[in-house]
Scaffold this motif. Structure first.
Motif, PDB file in Angstrom:
ATOM      1  N   THR A  78      -1.925   0.111   6.996  1.00 15.04           N
ATOM      2  CA  THR A  78      -1.224  -0.803   6.106  1.00 15.04           C
ATOM      3  C   THR A  78       0.169  -0.238   5.847  1.00 15.04           C
ATOM      4  O   THR A  78       0.396   0.961   5.966  1.00 15.04           O
ATOM      5  N   ASP A  79       1.117  -1.115   5.489  1.00 11.38           N
ATOM      6  CA  ASP A  79       2.480  -0.672   5.197  1.00 11.38           C
ATOM      7  C   ASP A  79       2.778  -0.887   3.717  1.00 11.38           C
ATOM      8  O   ASP A  79       2.147  -1.714   3.057  1.00 11.38           O
ATOM      9  N   MET A  80       3.760  -0.152   3.195  1.00  9.23           N
ATOM     10  CA  MET A  80       3.946  -0.070   1.743  1.00  9.23           C
ATOM     11  C   MET A  80       5.325  -0.477   1.249  1.00  9.23           C
ATOM     12  O   MET A  80       5.522  -0.598   0.040  1.00  9.23           O
ATOM     13  N   THR A 110      -1.113  -3.163   1.127  1.00 14.92           N
ATOM     14  CA  THR A 110      -1.550  -1.897   0.532  1.00 14.92           C
ATOM     15  C   THR A 110      -2.817  -2.094  -0.281  1.00 14.92           C
ATOM     16  O   THR A 110      -3.752  -1.275  -0.217  1.00 14.92           O
ATOM     17  N   THR A 111      -2.883  -3.191  -1.011  1.00 17.66           N
ATOM     18  CA  THR A 111      -4.072  -3.473  -1.821  1.00 17.66           C
ATOM     19  C   THR A 111      -5.288  -3.714  -0.940  1.00 17.66           C
ATOM     20  O   THR A 111      -6.392  -3.218  -1.235  1.00 17.66           O
ATOM     21  N   VAL A 112      -5.117  -4.457   0.134  1.00 15.02           N
ATOM     22  CA  VAL A 112      -6.229  -4.707   1.064  1.00 15.02           C
ATOM     23  C   VAL A 112      -6.696  -3.397   1.691  1.00 15.02           C
ATOM     24  O   VAL A 112      -7.902  -3.147   1.817  1.00 15.02           O
ATOM     25  N   PRO A 137       5.085   4.138   5.426  1.00 21.09           N
ATOM     26  CA  PRO A 137       6.357   3.697   4.850  1.00 21.09           C
ATOM     27  C   PRO A 137       7.220   3.003   5.914  1.00 21.09           C
ATOM     28  O   PRO A 137       6.897   2.997   7.108  1.00 21.09           O
ATOM     29  N   ALA A 138       8.303   2.415   5.456  1.00 23.40           N
ATOM     30  CA  ALA A 138       9.451   2.038   6.311  1.00 23.40           C
ATOM     31  C   ALA A 138       9.128   1.130   7.483  1.00 23.40           C
ATOM     32  O   ALA A 138       9.723   1.268   8.544  1.00 23.40           O
ATOM     33  N   GLU A 139       8.230   0.167   7.279  1.00 27.60           N
ATOM     34  CA  GLU A 139       8.012  -0.817   8.350  1.00 27.60           C
ATOM     35  C   GLU A 139       9.204  -1.743   8.492  1.00 27.60           C
ATOM     36  O   GLU A 139       9.560  -2.143   9.599  1.00 27.60           O
ATOM     37  N   GLU A 140       9.834  -2.084   7.368  1.00 24.38           N
ATOM     38  CA  GLU A 140      10.922  -3.065   7.405  1.00 24.38           C
ATOM     39  C   GLU A 140      12.140  -2.579   8.178  1.00 24.38           C
ATOM     40  O   GLU A 140      12.945  -3.395   8.638  1.00 24.38           O
ATOM     41  N   ILE A 141      12.289  -1.276   8.330  1.00 27.25           N
ATOM     42  CA  ILE A 141      13.382  -0.749   9.153  1.00 27.25           C
ATOM     43  C   ILE A 141      12.852  -0.224  10.483  1.00 27.25           C
ATOM     44  O   ILE A 141      13.566   0.457  11.220  1.00 27.25           O
ATOM     45  N   ALA A 142      11.586  -0.551  10.779  1.00 23.86           N
ATOM     46  CA  ALA A 142      10.972  -0.255  12.084  1.00 23.86           C
ATOM     47  C   ALA A 142      11.023   1.227  12.437  1.00 23.86           C
ATOM     48  O   ALA A 142      11.194   1.588  13.608  1.00 23.86           O
ATOM     49  N   ALA A 163      -3.619  -5.862   9.321  1.00 23.00           N
ATOM     50  CA  ALA A 163      -3.483  -7.256   8.884  1.00 23.00           C
ATOM     51  C   ALA A 163      -2.070  -7.485   8.383  1.00 23.00           C
ATOM     52  O   ALA A 163      -1.412  -6.562   7.897  1.00 23.00           O
ATOM     53  N   HIS A 164      -1.610  -8.730   8.505  1.00 28.29           N
ATOM     54  CA  HIS A 164      -0.317  -9.114   7.945  1.00 28.29           C
ATOM     55  C   HIS A 164      -0.455 -10.483   7.304  1.00 28.29           C
ATOM     56  O   HIS A 164      -0.982 -11.414   7.895  1.00 28.29           O
ATOM     57  N   VAL A 165       0.037 -10.607   6.075  1.00 29.66           N
ATOM     58  CA  VAL A 165      -0.050 -11.888   5.368  1.00 29.66           C
ATOM     59  C   VAL A 165       0.774 -12.946   6.083  1.00 29.66           C
ATOM     60  O   VAL A 165       1.754 -12.646   6.768  1.00 29.66           O
ATOM     61  N   PHE A 166       0.362 -14.210   5.897  1.00 27.04           N
ATOM     62  CA  PHE A 166       1.049 -15.333   6.526  1.00 27.04           C
ATOM     63  C   PHE A 166       0.972 -16.529   5.590  1.00 27.04           C
ATOM     64  O   PHE A 166      -0.111 -17.090   5.385  1.00 27.04           O
ATOM     65  N   PRO A 167       2.102 -16.938   4.992  1.00 22.60           N
ATOM     66  CA  PRO A 167       2.052 -18.004   3.994  1.00 22.60           C
ATOM     67  C   PRO A 167       1.784 -19.396   4.556  1.00 22.60           C
ATOM     68  O   PRO A 167       1.380 -20.287   3.812  1.00 22.60           O
TER      69      PRO A 167
END
Length: 400
Positions: A78-80, A110-112, A137-142, A163-167
């Motif tokens: 999971t990423d934070m 993170t909660t999941v 950490p730091a998924e958003e900056i790859a 897993a990744h959320v998808f609205p």
């Protein structure tokens, strides 16, 4: 086993929502997840896991020992990190950090991950092998996945799930994608160098702005004429810097962009293909150029067997109507792909959308989730983990 997992997750639901809201209220940017990591480590320790902090700079690893003798090690990632976005959700537990927001659902991730660890820690006697939880950490900056791998988190791992959320998928539904899930994402920098001059006498100068425009136009046109139309490719110039005054011809323009592709052969050819176009345009009009192409993260390619495992776990947990086979990949990027260079894995889409109102997309200042999805994610991951060490998986006719 499934009924136990569901009961445990249901009992934990109020606590999981509390955790998610705490994380949402206290977001931290990439590489700065110090308080988040400390919070995660505390929860994992309270569950009896062996915890290591400071992995991947500010990541956390939790080791759960199963009671079986199977040597295969399953990782759950999971990423934070949060994004530099000012939240406008209006939630009571909205971000307390100005200009920072969990607009990509990493608080839910993170909660999941924590919920899955909490459930499986109470079922360790039923686990045939060990589970390693990666809080990155730091998924958003790859960069975070690379930092974690450099610190050895993939040593001994035989499979990895995420897993990744998808609205756009409603809460309670699990999205399964076979094959390519996300795109390779690379960075591009082009500097066009001309000669400055008076805006009234363009023939005495070499107009870097005009040449930069020709480069951008030619690149976009060339995609449709020289690249395989069945192999998606997106090239976006998102930033242009140049010029000093309205009546002065610019001698230099800097272009920054991103390049997204799904197929490895396409990705491999792109640096030379782009430079040839830039060189041709610049040479035609007497300009010079500098060119940098930086490889980013590769495409997430979901492993067939582990994707079948996730699909089976989701169908048994929630029923066929709650499983959506995703027909098309995303040209977004995910550094989960870095882990897949070391072990097979699969990522699923966790539906978090509300069914009765519009759902702003990821990275939107009004992004919000239906929190009932947290239990869906926990049960799906925990049950898939319990089933991981069983060798026989039924063939579920994987999608394209």
């Amino acid at each position: 086993m499934l009924s136990q997992i569901k009961d445990l997750a249901a009992n934990l639901a109020p606590r999981l929502i509390e955790i998610r809201r705490h994380l949402h209220s206290h977001p931290e940017l990439s590489g700065q997840e110090y308080q988040t990591a400390a919070y995660v480590a505390g929860v994992l320790s309270s569950c009896g896991l062996q915890v290591k902090e400071g992995i991947g700079k500010v990541g956390v690893v939790g080791e759960l020992q199963g009671q079986g003798t199977d040597s295969r090690l399953l990782a759950i990632r999971t990423d934070m990190d949060a994004l530099p976005i000012q939240e406008r959700s209006g939630l009571d537990f909205a971000s307390r950090q100005a200009g920072v927001m969990h607009a990509c659902g990493h608080d839910v991730h993170t909660t999941v991950g924590l919920g899955t660890a909490m459930v499986l820690s109470q079922l360790s006697e039923a686990l045939s092998g060990n589970v390693r939880f990666l809080f990155q950490p730091a998924e958003e900056i790859a960069q975070g996945a690379t930092w974690m791998v450099q610190d050895g988190v993939m040593e001994g791992v035989s499979g990895i799930l995420s897993a990744h959320v998808f609205p756009s998928i409603p809460a309670g539904v699990v999205g399964i994608r076979y094959g390519a899930l996300t795109a390779a994402a690379d960075d591009l920098e082009i500097v066009i160098m001309g000669e400055s001059g008076h805006g009234a006498r363009p023939h005495e100068a070499i107009d870097a702005v005009w040449i930069a425009a020709q480069v951008i136009t030619t690149l976009q046109q060339a995609i449709s004429r020289t690249q395989n139309p069945l192999h998606p490719l997106v090239l976006t110039i998102g930033q242009i810097q140049g010029g000093r005054a309205p009546n002065v011809i610019a001698d230099q323009v800097r272009l920054l962009g991103t390049v997204r592709s799904l197929y490895p052969d396409t990705s491999e050819s792109l640096p030379e293909w782009i430079e040839n176009i830039v060189a041709g345009v610049c040479h035609s009009f007497g300009a010079r150029y500098e060119y940098k192409y930086r490889r980013g993260v590769p495409s997430v390619q979901n492993d067939v067997t582990l994707t079948q495992l996730l699909e089976l776990a989701a169908r048994e947990s929630w029923g066929d109507s709650s499983v959506q086979i995703i027909q098309e990949p995303s040209l977004g990027a995910e550094d989960f792909s870095v882990y897949l260079q070391y072990a097979p894995g699969s990522m699923f889409r966790l539906g978090v959308g509300y069914r009765d109102r519009p759902n702003p997309p990821l990275h939107h200042p009004q992004f919000e989730v239906d929190e009932s999805a947290i239990v869906t994610g926990v049960v799906t991951l925990a049950y898939a983990a319990c089933k991981y060490w069983h060798h026989s998986l039924p063939l579920l006719n994987p999608g394209p």
